[in-house]
Design a protein around this motif. Structure first.
Motif, PDB file in Angstrom:
ATOM      1  N   VAL A  30       6.608  15.605  33.813  1.00  0.00           N
ATOM      2  CA  VAL A  30       5.181  15.625  34.156  1.00  0.00           C
ATOM      3  C   VAL A  30       4.350  15.721  32.892  1.00  0.00           C
ATOM      4  CG1 VAL A  30       3.364  16.944  35.300  1.00  0.00           C
ATOM      5  CG2 VAL A  30       5.557  16.606  36.443  1.00  0.00           C
ATOM      6  N   ALA A  31       4.746  16.603  31.976  1.00  0.00           N
ATOM      7  CA  ALA A  31       4.008  16.760  30.717  1.00  0.00           C
ATOM      8  C   ALA A  31       3.984  15.470  29.922  1.00  0.00           C
ATOM      9  CB  ALA A  31       4.642  17.882  29.888  1.00  0.00           C
ATOM     10  N   ARG A  32       5.105  14.733  29.964  1.00  0.00           N
ATOM     11  CA  ARG A  32       5.185  13.484  29.217  1.00  0.00           C
ATOM     12  C   ARG A  32       4.320  12.398  29.854  1.00  0.00           C
ATOM     13  NH1 ARG A  32      10.812  12.949  28.354  1.00  0.00           N
ATOM     14  NH2 ARG A  32      10.337  14.417  26.698  1.00  0.00           N
ATOM     15  N   LEU A  33       4.391  12.297  31.169  1.00  0.00           N
ATOM     16  CA  LEU A  33       3.619  11.260  31.865  1.00  0.00           C
ATOM     17  C   LEU A  33       2.117  11.541  31.802  1.00  0.00           C
ATOM     18  CD1 LEU A  33       5.905  10.733  34.995  1.00  0.00           C
ATOM     19  CD2 LEU A  33       5.580   9.148  33.099  1.00  0.00           C
ATOM     20  N   GLN A  34       1.765  12.834  31.855  1.00  0.00           N
ATOM     21  CA  GLN A  34       0.352  13.210  31.820  1.00  0.00           C
ATOM     22  C   GLN A  34      -0.166  13.394  30.396  1.00  0.00           C
ATOM     23  OE1 GLN A  34      -1.586  13.357  34.541  1.00  0.00           O
ATOM     24  NE2 GLN A  34       0.168  12.757  35.802  1.00  0.00           N
ATOM     25  N   LYS A  35       0.757  13.252  29.418  1.00  0.00           N
ATOM     26  CA  LYS A  35       0.399  13.380  27.999  1.00  0.00           C
ATOM     27  C   LYS A  35      -0.258  14.732  27.705  1.00  0.00           C
ATOM     28  CE  LYS A  35      -0.012   8.448  26.938  1.00  0.00           C
ATOM     29  NZ  LYS A  35       0.801   8.019  28.086  1.00  0.00           N
ATOM     30  N   TRP A  36       0.407  15.798  28.141  1.00  0.00           N
ATOM     31  CA  TRP A  36      -0.099  17.138  27.876  1.00  0.00           C
ATOM     32  C   TRP A  36      -0.081  17.422  26.377  1.00  0.00           C
ATOM     33  CZ3 TRP A  36       2.744  20.704  31.949  1.00  0.00           C
ATOM     34  CH2 TRP A  36       2.311  20.338  33.231  1.00  0.00           C
TER      35      TRP A  36
END
Length: 310
Positions: free
Chosen positions: A245-251
């Protein structure tokens, strides 16, 4: 062999964290190697696993040795601020072995739980797992079936668990397939394990079939497998979801998530230390055989005396 210099994502985001993790792996290796060697000795020379229905536990030991092979190299890379080897061949081989270790450990642990479930809950029905235990070729078949699920980890795009970071359609499809296999390998066995646990506990409470001691032993076996799954596989699975999720949302905090993920991954390697707990409950007399073989005389007498019913 070529050196991979594709991205900076494989560098340790925090050197101190990865130095600590490297020493954790050193401890796991120092404790795990002699423990698993001693267990292997028991299976071969005391139990003759090929004759004594201990084939599935023996395969778990073999899976743990795949982990033992990788720990020194992984600790070395962490010490030098790298999340994986910069050499592609070494990197892919280590990742393959670690994934094969996880898959094999879960497959054989679940098989043991299903066998115990049929033995105490479905008593009177044909236990197909008990039949399989007498056929060594079945273990080979399980290893062969695991290979197609593990080979995708050898694909170039697995870089430091950087799934779904690539822009090409082919890479995204490969990454998606690998992640589906990853989660299915953990979630499906865990659901089966919970089901077996609930049914065995219910049977123990009713005490309508079999001896109480046999039912209690079955419950302890399944609970020990639940403990291994809960400590070693579930936390890293949750962390993997958060990382994706962090990678896809570019956290912006992705580096922190990466450190948590790698930390939980290192802690998951303690399965090589917890698996002997399972052997104690699935193999009658295993604990006594281990104590009598490896413990000093003064400690052996105390431990064996403590095991005797009062």
């Amino acid at each position: 062999m070529s050196v991979n210099s594709t991205t900076g994502h494989c560098k340790a985001p925090n050197l101190f964290t990865y130095e600590v993790l490297s020493w954790v792996m050193v401890v796991e290796y120092v404790l795990g190697l002699p423990l698993n060697l001693s267990v292997l000795y028991i299976f071969i020379f005391r139990y003759k696993f090929w004759k004594n229905k201990s084939i599935f536990p023996f395969n778990i030991v073999v899976a743990d040795f795949l982990l033992m092979v990788c720990l020194p190299a992984k600790a070395y890379h962490y010490q030098h601020g790298q999340r994986r080897s910069p050499i592609k061949a070494v990197c892919k081989t280590m990742h393959f072995l670690l994934c094969l270790n996880r898959g094999a450990s879960m497959a054989f642990l679940i098989t043991l739980s299903i066998d115990r479930y049929f033995s105490v809950v479905q008593l009177g029905r044909r236990n197909f797992v008990k039949v399989l235990k007498k056929t060594p070729q079945i273990s080979i078949l399980i290893w062969v079936l695991l290979l197609p699920l593990t080979i995708p980890t050898m694909v170039h795009t697995f870089e430091c668990c950087n799934s779904l970071r690539n822009e090409t359609f082919l890479n995204d499809v490969t990454d998606l397939f690998r992640e589906i296999v990853y989660f299915a390998q953990i979630l499906i066995p865990f659901i089966i394990l919970v089901y077996c646990s609930v049914r065995i506990v219910n049977r123990l409470r009713r005490k309508t079939v079999g001896e109480k001691t046999k039912l209690r032993r079955a419950m302890l076996l399944v609970i020990s497998v639940v403990v291994v799954f809960t400590l070693c596989f579930l936390p890293i699975t949750i962390a993997k979801v958060v990382l994706l999720v962090a990678r896809l949302q570019k956290w912006q905090s992705e580096n922190v998530v990466v450190q948590v993920y790698d930390s939980l991954m290192v802690l998951s390697y303690i399965d090589c230390l917890l698996d002997p707990l399972v052997y104690c409950f699935c193999i009658s007399g295993f604990k006594d055989a281990y104590i009598s073989t490896f413990c000093p005389t003064f400690l052996k007498k105390k431990l064996l005396k403590a095991e005797q019913p009062q």
